[in-house]
Design an enzyme around this catalytic site. Sequence first.
Site, PDB file in Angstrom:
ATOM      1  N   GLY A  52       0.832  -1.202   0.000  1.00  0.00           N
ATOM      2  CA  GLY A  52       0.000   0.000   0.000  1.00  0.00           C
ATOM      3  C   GLY A  52       0.861   1.243   0.000  1.00  0.00           C
ATOM      4  N   GLY A 104       2.386   3.011   2.266  1.00  0.00           N
ATOM      5  CA  GLY A 104       3.633   2.982   3.047  1.00  0.00           C
ATOM      6  C   GLY A 104       4.708   2.170   2.344  1.00  0.00           C
ATOM      7  N   ASP A 159      -8.353  -0.795   1.462  1.00  0.00           N
ATOM      8  CA  ASP A 159      -8.946   0.539   1.640  1.00  0.00           C
ATOM      9  C   ASP A 159      -9.266   1.232   0.310  1.00  0.00           C
ATOM     10  OD1 ASP A 159      -8.388   0.028   4.303  1.00  0.00           O
ATOM     11  OD2 ASP A 159      -6.534   1.194   4.303  1.00  0.00           O
ATOM     12  N   GLY A 166     -10.888   1.126   6.475  1.00  0.00           N
ATOM     13  CA  GLY A 166     -10.771   2.064   5.359  1.00  0.00           C
ATOM     14  C   GLY A 166      -9.849   3.247   5.619  1.00  0.00           C
ATOM     15  N   ARG A 167      -9.330   3.346   6.845  1.00  0.00           N
ATOM     16  CA  ARG A 167      -8.511   4.484   7.262  1.00  0.00           C
ATOM     17  C   ARG A 167      -9.212   5.813   6.941  1.00  0.00           C
ATOM     18  NH1 ARG A 167      -4.574   3.154  10.038  1.00  0.00           N
ATOM     19  NH2 ARG A 167      -4.119   5.349  10.304  1.00  0.00           N
ATOM     20  N   ARG A 198     -26.717  -1.506  19.691  1.00  0.00           N
ATOM     21  CA  ARG A 198     -25.524  -2.345  19.833  1.00  0.00           C
ATOM     22  C   ARG A 198     -24.500  -1.926  18.786  1.00  0.00           C
ATOM     23  NH1 ARG A 198     -27.990  -3.503  23.669  1.00  0.00           N
ATOM     24  NH2 ARG A 198     -28.573  -5.570  24.480  1.00  0.00           N
ATOM     25  N   LEU A 238     -11.694  -9.280   9.906  1.00  0.00           N
ATOM     26  CA  LEU A 238     -12.486 -10.197   9.063  1.00  0.00           C
ATOM     27  C   LEU A 238     -12.460  -9.700   7.621  1.00  0.00           C
ATOM     28  CD1 LEU A 238     -15.848 -10.910  10.937  1.00  0.00           C
ATOM     29  CD2 LEU A 238     -14.101 -12.554  10.260  1.00  0.00           C
ATOM     30  N   GLN A 239     -12.416  -8.349   7.481  1.00  0.00           N
ATOM     31  CA  GLN A 239     -12.450  -7.755   6.139  1.00  0.00           C
ATOM     32  C   GLN A 239     -11.177  -8.022   5.347  1.00  0.00           C
ATOM     33  OE1 GLN A 239     -14.414  -3.529   6.800  1.00  0.00           O
ATOM     34  NE2 GLN A 239     -13.540  -4.332   8.668  1.00  0.00           N
TER      35      GLN A 239
HETATM   36  O1  F6P Z   1      -4.750  -0.402   5.492  1.00  0.00           O
HETATM   37  C1  F6P Z   1      -5.437  -1.578   5.721  1.00  0.00           C
HETATM   38  C2  F6P Z   1      -5.985  -1.635   7.117  1.00  0.00           C
HETATM   39  O2  F6P Z   1      -6.716  -2.833   7.243  1.00  0.00           O
HETATM   40  C3  F6P Z   1      -6.826  -0.430   7.520  1.00  0.00           C
HETATM   41  O3  F6P Z   1      -8.107  -0.468   6.966  1.00  0.00           O
HETATM   42  C4  F6P Z   1      -6.768  -0.525   9.031  1.00  0.00           C
HETATM   43  O4  F6P Z   1      -6.922   0.733   9.634  1.00  0.00           O
HETATM   44  C5  F6P Z   1      -5.368  -1.036   9.267  1.00  0.00           C
HETATM   45  O5  F6P Z   1      -4.951  -1.678   8.078  1.00  0.00           O
HETATM   46  C6  F6P Z   1      -5.286  -2.006  10.419  1.00  0.00           C
HETATM   47  O6  F6P Z   1      -3.960  -2.335  10.635  1.00  0.00           O
HETATM   48  P1  F6P Z   1      -3.494  -3.498  11.611  1.00  0.00           P
HETATM   49  O7  F6P Z   1      -3.589  -4.787  10.838  1.00  0.00           O
HETATM   50  O8  F6P Z   1      -2.097  -3.172  11.935  1.00  0.00           O
HETATM   51  O9  F6P Z   1      -4.396  -3.516  12.790  1.00  0.00           O
END
Ligand code: F6P
Length: 362
Positions: free
Chosen positions: A115, A117, A141, A184-185, A280, A287-288
Site C-alpha cells: 500500500g 507505506g 482501503d 478504510g482508514r 448495539r 475479518l475484512q
Molecule cells: O490499510 C489496511 C488496514 O486494514 C486499515 O483499513 C486498518 O486501519 C489497518 O490496516 C489495520 O492495521 P493493523 O492490521 O495493523 O491492525
Amino acid sequence: MKKIVISTGGGDAPGLNAVIYAVVKAAVSRGWEVFGSKCGYKGLLDPDELVRLTPEKVEDITPTGGTILGSTNKGNPFAMPIENLAGEVQIRDVSDRVMKIFTRMGFTCHIAVGGDGSLEIAHRFAVEKGMPVIGVPKTIDNDLEATQLTFGFDTAVSTATEALDKLHSTAKSHDRVMVVEVMGRDSGWIALNSGISGGADVILIPEIPFDMEKICEKINDNELYDKHYAIVVVAEGAKARDHEVIHKGEGEIGRSEKILGGIGLWVARQISEMTGKDTRSLVLGHLQRGGSPTTFDRLLALRFGASAVRLAEAEQFDHMVALDGIDMKAVPLADAIKERKKVPVDCDKILTAREIGICMGN
Ligand code: F6P
C-alpha cells in the site's frame, strides 16, 4: 536472464498470493528466476529469509487469503526498530544492508507489493539507492489515487455487505439500532460501497463530518414508516463535526500511522442516549482482510502480477502498475504515493445513497 525478488508489505489483502502466482508464472516462462523475501524486507536483510519460488511452489495459492511470504507494518529498512543487547528498541537505517544483499544475490528487479507505506519505501530505494523497483498496489482501503482500484477491496466490501445482510434480521427481531464499524482508514470506500449494497439507513465516512442530530432524525423517521430498527455503517476514520478522529492509540514503534478504532462504539452510545433506542455496536475489523479473494480481486491481482513482469522486461523501474479502465498502465511511483484517494462528496454513489433514503450524516 533476470532474477526477480518479490516482497509483500503492510497489512495483508486478499489477492496477494494471486500476484505472487502470476509473477512466478510470467517470469519463469521467460526463463527468469524468482525469489520471495519473507515479511517485507526480511529476506533482503538476511538471505536465510529468502525463498526460491517455482511454479510448483505456487501452483494452488491463487484462491488463498493472506500471503505465503508473510507481511509486516513495521519493517521499513530506513527506520527499522531493532532491539539492542540491553533489550531497548532503537530505530536504525539498515537500507545499505538491503542493497548489499540485493546486489550480492544478483537480483535485477524488486517487485514490491504494498500500500502507500510500502510503495513509499520502494520509491526511496529507487531514488536514493538506485534499486530497480516495480510497485504493485495493494490495499483493502482502495485509497491509492493512481489506480482505479486495488485488489482486496472487492473482497472486503463483499465481507462487509454479507455482515450487513445478516444484521438486518437480528436488528429487526429486537427493534434495535446496529452500528457497524468498518475499515478504510481516512477513506470511506468500504463503508460507502457496503453500506449502499447492504441496505444501511445511515453511512458515515471520513469525507463527510457527521452531525448526531441528523443521524437520530433518520432513525426516528424510520418509525413513521413502521420500521423499528436501523443499520448504521461507520468508517473507522469518520468523525463528528467539531470532533477529532478517534484513535485506539498513538501507534506502534516503527510505524508512523495511528491505529484507528472506537468510533462505532462512540456513535452507538450517542444514538442510545439521544433516541432511547436499544443500540448495539460491532467492529468488523480484520475479518475484512481475511478469506479467499473474490473472482474480481483474483483476476485483478493476476493481471497486476503479469503486468509487473512486463514492466520488468521493459526495465521501466520506479513505476507502479495500475488499472486504467480495461487496461493496465505504468505510473511513476512518485505520482502513485502523492495523495490518498478520497470519496468525492458529490460522486454518483453518494447521490444514489441520498436518493434511496440513506442518511450520510449531514
Ligand atoms: O490499510 C489496511 C488496514 O486494514 C486499515 O483499513 C486498518 O486501519 C489497518 O490496516 C489495520 O492495521 P493493523 O492490521 O495493523 O491492525
